[in-house]
Design a protein around this motif. Sequence first.
Motif, PDB file in Angstrom:
ATOM      1  N   SER A 200       0.859  -1.170   0.000  1.00  0.00           N
ATOM      2  CA  SER A 200       0.000   0.000   0.000  1.00  0.00           C
ATOM      3  C   SER A 200       0.899   1.225   0.000  1.00  0.00           C
ATOM      4  CB  SER A 200      -0.927   0.012   1.217  1.00  0.00           C
ATOM      5  OG  SER A 200      -1.738   1.168   1.214  1.00  0.00           O
ATOM      6  N   PRO A 201       1.021   1.936  -1.099  1.00  0.00           N
ATOM      7  CA  PRO A 201       1.891   3.111  -1.132  1.00  0.00           C
ATOM      8  C   PRO A 201       1.480   4.123  -0.063  1.00  0.00           C
ATOM      9  CG  PRO A 201       1.125   2.535  -3.329  1.00  0.00           C
ATOM     10  CD  PRO A 201       0.338   1.703  -2.380  1.00  0.00           C
ATOM     11  N   GLY A 202       2.483   4.675   0.623  1.00  0.00           N
ATOM     12  CA  GLY A 202       2.194   5.647   1.668  1.00  0.00           C
ATOM     13  C   GLY A 202       3.244   5.697   2.746  1.00  0.00           C
ATOM     14  N   GLY A 203       4.311   4.918   2.573  1.00  0.00           N
ATOM     15  CA  GLY A 203       5.393   4.985   3.539  1.00  0.00           C
ATOM     16  C   GLY A 203       5.733   3.672   4.181  1.00  0.00           C
ATOM     17  N   LEU A 204       4.790   2.729   4.217  1.00  0.00           N
ATOM     18  CA  LEU A 204       5.060   1.405   4.770  1.00  0.00           C
ATOM     19  C   LEU A 204       5.595   0.493   3.662  1.00  0.00           C
ATOM     20  CD1 LEU A 204       1.909   1.025   6.987  1.00  0.00           C
ATOM     21  CD2 LEU A 204       4.243   1.043   7.843  1.00  0.00           C
ATOM     22  N   GLY A 205       6.481  -0.428   4.036  1.00  0.00           N
ATOM     23  CA  GLY A 205       7.047  -1.327   3.044  1.00  0.00           C
ATOM     24  C   GLY A 205       6.087  -2.439   2.667  1.00  0.00           C
ATOM     25  N   ALA A 206       6.482  -3.232   1.662  1.00  0.00           N
ATOM     26  CA  ALA A 206       5.683  -4.370   1.220  1.00  0.00           C
ATOM     27  C   ALA A 206       5.791  -5.498   2.217  1.00  0.00           C
ATOM     28  CB  ALA A 206       6.136  -4.827  -0.160  1.00  0.00           C
ATOM     29  N   ALA A 207       4.788  -6.363   2.231  1.00  0.00           N
ATOM     30  CA  ALA A 207       4.761  -7.517   3.119  1.00  0.00           C
ATOM     31  C   ALA A 207       4.516  -8.764   2.296  1.00  0.00           C
ATOM     32  CB  ALA A 207       3.678  -7.361   4.179  1.00  0.00           C
ATOM     33  N   ALA A 208       5.164  -9.860   2.681  1.00  0.00           N
ATOM     34  CA  ALA A 208       4.963 -11.140   1.997  1.00  0.00           C
ATOM     35  C   ALA A 208       3.707 -11.812   2.530  1.00  0.00           C
ATOM     36  CB  ALA A 208       6.175 -12.034   2.195  1.00  0.00           C
ATOM     37  N   SER A 234       5.312  -8.495   8.164  1.00  0.00           N
ATOM     38  CA  SER A 234       4.571  -7.274   8.440  1.00  0.00           C
ATOM     39  C   SER A 234       5.139  -6.125   7.636  1.00  0.00           C
ATOM     40  CB  SER A 234       4.640  -6.921   9.936  1.00  0.00           C
ATOM     41  OG  SER A 234       4.093  -7.961  10.715  1.00  0.00           O
ATOM     42  N   ALA A 235       4.261  -5.168   7.314  1.00  0.00           N
ATOM     43  CA  ALA A 235       4.725  -3.900   6.741  1.00  0.00           C
ATOM     44  C   ALA A 235       5.318  -3.069   7.873  1.00  0.00           C
ATOM     45  CB  ALA A 235       3.567  -3.178   6.075  1.00  0.00           C
ATOM     46  N   ARG A 236       6.470  -2.482   7.672  1.00  0.00           N
ATOM     47  CA  ARG A 236       7.182  -1.807   8.761  1.00  0.00           C
ATOM     48  C   ARG A 236       7.630  -0.423   8.328  1.00  0.00           C
ATOM     49  NH1 ARG A 236      11.855  -4.145  12.651  1.00  0.00           N
ATOM     50  NH2 ARG A 236       9.956  -5.019  13.550  1.00  0.00           N
ATOM     51  N   ILE A 237       7.590   0.478   9.330  1.00  0.00           N
ATOM     52  CA  ILE A 237       8.189   1.793   9.170  1.00  0.00           C
ATOM     53  C   ILE A 237       9.088   2.039  10.376  1.00  0.00           C
ATOM     54  CG2 ILE A 237       6.194   2.940  10.257  1.00  0.00           C
ATOM     55  CD1 ILE A 237       6.819   5.370   8.497  1.00  0.00           C
ATOM     56  N   GLU A 238      10.291   2.482  10.114  1.00  0.00           N
ATOM     57  CA  GLU A 238      11.264   2.721  11.170  1.00  0.00           C
ATOM     58  C   GLU A 238      11.676   4.194  11.169  1.00  0.00           C
ATOM     59  OE1 GLU A 238      14.486   0.045  10.607  1.00  0.00           O
ATOM     60  OE2 GLU A 238      13.330  -1.749  11.099  1.00  0.00           O
ATOM     61  N   ARG A 239      11.541   4.825  12.334  1.00  0.00           N
ATOM     62  CA  ARG A 239      11.986   6.193  12.541  1.00  0.00           C
ATOM     63  C   ARG A 239      12.772   6.236  13.856  1.00  0.00           C
ATOM     64  NH1 ARG A 239      10.453   6.457   8.084  1.00  0.00           N
ATOM     65  NH2 ARG A 239       9.106   8.009   7.076  1.00  0.00           N
ATOM     66  N   ALA A 240      13.372   7.381  14.132  1.00  0.00           N
ATOM     67  CA  ALA A 240      14.114   7.529  15.394  1.00  0.00           C
ATOM     68  C   ALA A 240      13.164   7.321  16.565  1.00  0.00           C
ATOM     69  CB  ALA A 240      14.737   8.919  15.461  1.00  0.00           C
ATOM     70  N   ASN A 241      13.529   6.396  17.408  1.00  0.00           N
ATOM     71  CA  ASN A 241      12.750   6.076  18.600  1.00  0.00           C
ATOM     72  C   ASN A 241      11.342   5.567  18.287  1.00  0.00           C
ATOM     73  OD1 ASN A 241      14.890   7.036  20.243  1.00  0.00           O
ATOM     74  ND2 ASN A 241      14.148   9.144  20.001  1.00  0.00           N
ATOM     75  N   LEU A 242      11.122   5.050  17.050  1.00  0.00           N
ATOM     76  CA  LEU A 242       9.783   4.555  16.711  1.00  0.00           C
ATOM     77  C   LEU A 242       9.890   3.443  15.667  1.00  0.00           C
ATOM     78  CD1 LEU A 242       6.671   4.758  16.758  1.00  0.00           C
ATOM     79  CD2 LEU A 242       6.877   6.420  14.900  1.00  0.00           C
ATOM     80  N   ASP A 243       9.273   2.332  15.984  1.00  0.00           N
ATOM     81  CA  ASP A 243       9.097   1.230  15.031  1.00  0.00           C
ATOM     82  C   ASP A 243       7.616   0.902  14.986  1.00  0.00           C
ATOM     83  OD1 ASP A 243      11.767   0.983  14.457  1.00  0.00           O
ATOM     84  OD2 ASP A 243      12.123  -0.538  15.999  1.00  0.00           O
ATOM     85  N   VAL A 244       7.053   0.836  13.791  1.00  0.00           N
ATOM     86  CA  VAL A 244       5.647   0.485  13.619  1.00  0.00           C
ATOM     87  C   VAL A 244       5.568  -0.712  12.680  1.00  0.00           C
ATOM     88  CG1 VAL A 244       3.386   1.227  12.796  1.00  0.00           C
ATOM     89  CG2 VAL A 244       4.861   2.838  13.999  1.00  0.00           C
ATOM     90  N   ASP A 245       4.904  -1.760  13.124  1.00  0.00           N
ATOM     91  CA  ASP A 245       4.633  -2.941  12.297  1.00  0.00           C
ATOM     92  C   ASP A 245       3.126  -3.033  12.084  1.00  0.00           C
ATOM     93  OD1 ASP A 245       7.258  -3.845  12.049  1.00  0.00           O
ATOM     94  OD2 ASP A 245       7.189  -4.754  14.040  1.00  0.00           O
ATOM     95  N   LEU A 246       2.737  -3.317  10.841  1.00  0.00           N
ATOM     96  CA  LEU A 246       1.326  -3.459  10.509  1.00  0.00           C
ATOM     97  C   LEU A 246       1.149  -4.765   9.750  1.00  0.00           C
ATOM     98  CD1 LEU A 246      -1.400  -1.997  10.705  1.00  0.00           C
ATOM     99  CD2 LEU A 246      -0.967  -1.076   8.420  1.00  0.00           C
TER     100      LEU A 246
END
Length: 357
Positions: A200-208, A234-246
């Motif tokens: 899903s384009p928008g900042g999160l990576g692809a997921a298998a 999981s689709a993941r976004i990594e920032r300073a002091n923040l990890d989000v998995d979806l």
Amino acid sequence: MTRRSPAPLLLALAALAAGSSLAASARADEALEDASSTIAVVCAPGDRFGLRVVAELESLGFRAAILDPAADAPASRASLEASARDAGAIAAIRAVPSGRGVEVWIADRVTGKTVLREMAGDAGAPDSDAALALRVVELLRASLLEAALPAPPPGELPATPEIREKLRVPAPAALADPPSPSPPPSPALRVALAPGALLSPGGLGAAASVDLGVVWMPSEHAGAVAFAAIPLTSARIERANLDVDLSVQLTGGGARFTTRAGRWAPSADLGLAVVSLQSTGMVVSSSFSNGEPSTMTVAPFTRLGLAFAVTPTFRLRADVLASVVVEGVSIQIAGREIATWGRPILLSSAGIDLGWF
């Protein structure tokens, strides 16, 4: 004086006339039967080559009548046709020696043609007469085959069922192009297994993910489909002091439309999908509260696919699914959106498709 009634005499005369008519009809039928399977071979009674032609004809079930050419005119169309007509035969054959071998004349009363062909002989070959005789008979068969054309040449005699059977002349309808063989029926129930990628384009990576599907096709062009895209990563976004998995799972169903079953089978699916989201980190949207780990929503989907049939029951296929979560998912830090998900959703997969029955 007593006068006799003429009735018995009239009855006797009528019976005699009927008997004569039946006898004439029987003789005519017999003559027609003879003509339908008799070939006249114009040659001397002891001619070796003529006897071989007679043997080949009789092996096909024809009656062969030998005519002595001594009283006939030299080989010509008129004399040969007259010989066939006088013998009550459907055709007449005459072979005349030539410089290269033999000159073969065939008068065919069924097609109304006279065929002239010079055939080279091999005097040193064993039983060369038999080989030449076979070629002469095949030449006659080729001439009679023209009687099966949609517009056959006009002849003196019709191609009777007996002639067609003896020479295996196909009926005119058999000369038309045969219908293309229909492909074997495709199984109505199919199960698909395909690894894929969910994006899903928008900042999160692809997921298998792995795409499991079931299709029921009660007709050639329309059926029902159900699928489940099970996440492997999981689709993941990594920032300073923040990890989000979806982690996202899609489960849906709808209608499938496809073309006639063949080696290549494109398809289109339309339906609704249930989108299940499992998150870790900070996920905020109109349908999510801050810190909620999971939720579920419904979204329409469309999917285009293409299958290649290795066998009627085993196919290779590829699919691309597109959907959209109307409200979407927004990932924010300190009130600032850093990523979105669900507008749109793309799932591509490629794998196998197995038919059951």
